[in-house]
Enzyme design. Structure first.
Site, PDB file in Angstrom:
ATOM      1  N   CYS A 124      48.335  46.964  35.411  1.00 48.73           N
ATOM      2  CA  CYS A 124      48.360  48.151  36.272  1.00 48.73           C
ATOM      3  C   CYS A 124      49.594  48.231  37.162  1.00 48.73           C
ATOM      4  O   CYS A 124      49.757  49.189  37.917  1.00 48.73           O
ATOM      5  CB  CYS A 124      47.091  48.190  37.115  1.00 48.73           C
ATOM      6  N   HIS A 152      47.362  50.400  46.394  1.00 47.93           N
ATOM      7  CA  HIS A 152      46.810  50.237  45.048  1.00 47.93           C
ATOM      8  C   HIS A 152      45.361  50.726  45.039  1.00 47.93           C
ATOM      9  O   HIS A 152      44.953  51.413  44.112  1.00 47.93           O
ATOM     10  CB  HIS A 152      46.910  48.777  44.620  1.00 47.93           C
ATOM     11  N   GLU A 198      43.871  43.829  49.691  1.00 48.26           N
ATOM     12  CA  GLU A 198      45.044  44.643  50.013  1.00 48.26           C
ATOM     13  C   GLU A 198      45.087  44.982  51.497  1.00 48.26           C
ATOM     14  O   GLU A 198      46.154  44.980  52.117  1.00 48.26           O
ATOM     15  CB  GLU A 198      45.066  45.918  49.178  1.00 48.26           C
ATOM     16  N   LYS A 256      44.196  57.240  43.960  1.00 44.98           N
ATOM     17  CA  LYS A 256      43.286  56.977  42.835  1.00 44.98           C
ATOM     18  C   LYS A 256      41.929  57.636  43.056  1.00 44.98           C
ATOM     19  O   LYS A 256      41.217  57.926  42.094  1.00 44.98           O
ATOM     20  CB  LYS A 256      43.095  55.477  42.644  1.00 44.98           C
ATOM     21  N   HIS A 295      42.334  55.785  37.918  1.00 44.40           N
ATOM     22  CA  HIS A 295      43.280  54.700  37.660  1.00 44.40           C
ATOM     23  C   HIS A 295      43.952  54.905  36.311  1.00 44.40           C
ATOM     24  O   HIS A 295      43.330  54.715  35.268  1.00 44.40           O
ATOM     25  CB  HIS A 295      42.525  53.368  37.693  1.00 44.40           C
ATOM     26  N   PHE A 300      45.984  43.170  36.624  1.00 41.65           N
ATOM     27  CA  PHE A 300      45.306  42.006  36.065  1.00 41.65           C
ATOM     28  C   PHE A 300      46.355  40.996  35.608  1.00 41.65           C
ATOM     29  O   PHE A 300      47.388  41.355  35.026  1.00 41.65           O
ATOM     30  CB  PHE A 300      44.454  42.411  34.863  1.00 41.65           C
TER      31      PHE A 300
END
Length: 418
Positions: free
Chosen positions: A167, A307, A318, A339, A344, A403
């Site tokens: 991502c 994010h 975060e 998002k 996403h 990831f």
């Protein structure tokens, strides 16, 4: 702002194929108004799936962007990438064929690549035998083909590749493209990401690791970063492409300049396959590197496009990272996760979120985090809940984490800011 060799990187064009619109004005309107792109999956039967929702691209006709033969041979993610790249070039009023081919490159990234083509041809193999596998399977399943196709279709003959970092892929694409311009290896770059993974296998795999929201009865409210009721991210698809140029080159040709990319930081968590470091260790390092390379003090930043995936662990990690990097100034930051609106986009996520920063700078409005009804006490920043906010934004940062522990942070600044 600090730049290598004195070169500065301008954003001069933007192209969009997304769940919330396929042109700049529609995308921006839906971001600001908080119009969700999430709905029931229409591309396959989800009866057996725990998650039945995603953010699909709508009203996309490939032949508006390419001839019928090209559209037929390209996979969905490549179609998205080519369409967004052509729109970005049109927005920038730049034609690579009018330039030395070495002066224009492409980094168009994807986290997964042609999953639809892999699944389709694997089914053909099992059901009808090896001779029914399409000869286009190999080129259309690999994650670098969108970059190759854009070069073929536009004449951009400079550096050309894809970055695969889950991502964070398009965040890294934009950062590395900016570095190419700064070191003088191109005058312009097409950079961003493309993804088309709303497929039976991909959705099933994410369902199995319990990563995606199961709020099937209320899809538009399913993606809810920092909310106590969050239960996972929502899959999206699409492509967003930037035209980046050497600022001096852009100015000489009279190009519009939306913003500058002034800093880029990359790091690794070194922690887990899917979970973020609980203290946001890698995220902190990426943000600090980006700010340092931009020559920006934390106190100069007004907006963070986070994010913000709507996962239990990720949102908390975060938040911790932002608070440590920005110290007392964190309380003054406007932080939002777009998002919550567009879902996403995996390998295209960093690009659409960086574009939100660019437009926030240009238009003086910070898009909201929608569906934030009951804020998690462990997530205690100003997340611009539910309604856009007018604000003068000179410097924004965009975070992308993937990831595998891949982290990318971009610093975007008002043109000419010193």
């Amino acid at each position: 702002m600090s730049t290598s060799n004195g070169r500065r990187v301008a954003v001069t064009g933007l192209g969009f194929i997304t769940p919330i619109g396929n042109d700049l004005d529609t995308v921006w309107s839906n971001l600001v108004e908080g119009v969700s792109g999430v709905g029931r999956i229409t591309r396959f039967d989800t009866a057996a799936y725990s998650t039945k929702i995603a953010a699909e691209v709508k009203h996309f006709e490939p032949e508006q962007y390419m001839d019928k033969k090209t559209a037929h041979h390209l996979g969905r993610y490549c179609q998205f990438g080519l369409a967004a790249a052509k729109d970005a070039l049109q927005d920038a009023r730049l034609n690579p064929r009018d330039m030395d081919p070495d002066d224009v490159g492409v980094i168009l990234s994807s986290a997964i690549g042609g999953m639809q083509e892999i699944e389709k041809n694997h089914t053909a193999l099992l059901e009808r035998g090896v001779r029914r596998i399409s000869p286009f399977t190999t080129p259309m399943m690999i994650a670098d083909m969108a970059a190759g196709v854009v070069a073929m279709q536009t004449g951009a003959g400079g550096p050309n590749y894809a970055i695969v970092s889950a991502c964070a892929s398009s965040g890294h694409a934009l950062g590395e493209a900016a570095e190419i311009i700064k070191r003088g290896d191109a005058k312009a770059m097409l950079a961003g990401g493309a993804e088309a993974t709303i497929t039976p296998l991909t959705m099933g795999a994410f369902c199995q690791i319990k990563a995606v929201s199961e709020r099937n009865d209320d899809p538009e409210r399913a993606c809810r970063p920092w909310d106590l009721g969050r239960d996972g991210f929502v899959m999206g698809e699409g492509a967003v492409v930037f035209v980046l140029e050497d600022l001096e080159f852009a100015q000489k040709r009279g190009a519009q300049v939306y913003a500058e990319i002034t800093g880029y930081g990359a790091s690794a968590d070194c922690y887990h396959y899917t979970a973020p470091h609980p203290e946001g260790a890698g995220a902190k390092r990426a943000m600090r590197k980006a700010l340092q390379k931009a020559g920006v003090a934390p106190q100069q930043v007004q907006y963070v496009n986070a994010h913000g995936t709507s996962t239990k662990l990720g949102d908390i990690a975060e938040t911790k990272a932002i608070k440590e990097v920005f110290g007392d100034h964190a309380e003054k930051l406007l932080v939002s996760s777009t998002k919550s609106v567009h879902a996403h986009l995996l390998g295209a996520a960093g690009a659409i979120e960086a574009a939100a920063c660019v437009l926030a700078i240009e238009r003086g409005v910070v898009p909201p985090t929608i569906n934030l009804d009951q804020q998690d006490p462990e997530c205690d920043l100003d997340y611009v809940a539910n309604e856009a906010r007018r604000a003068k934004v000179d410097v924004a940062i965009s975070n992308s984490f993937g990831f595998g522990g891949h982290n990318a942070t971009l610093v975007l600044s008002r043109p000419g800011l010193n």
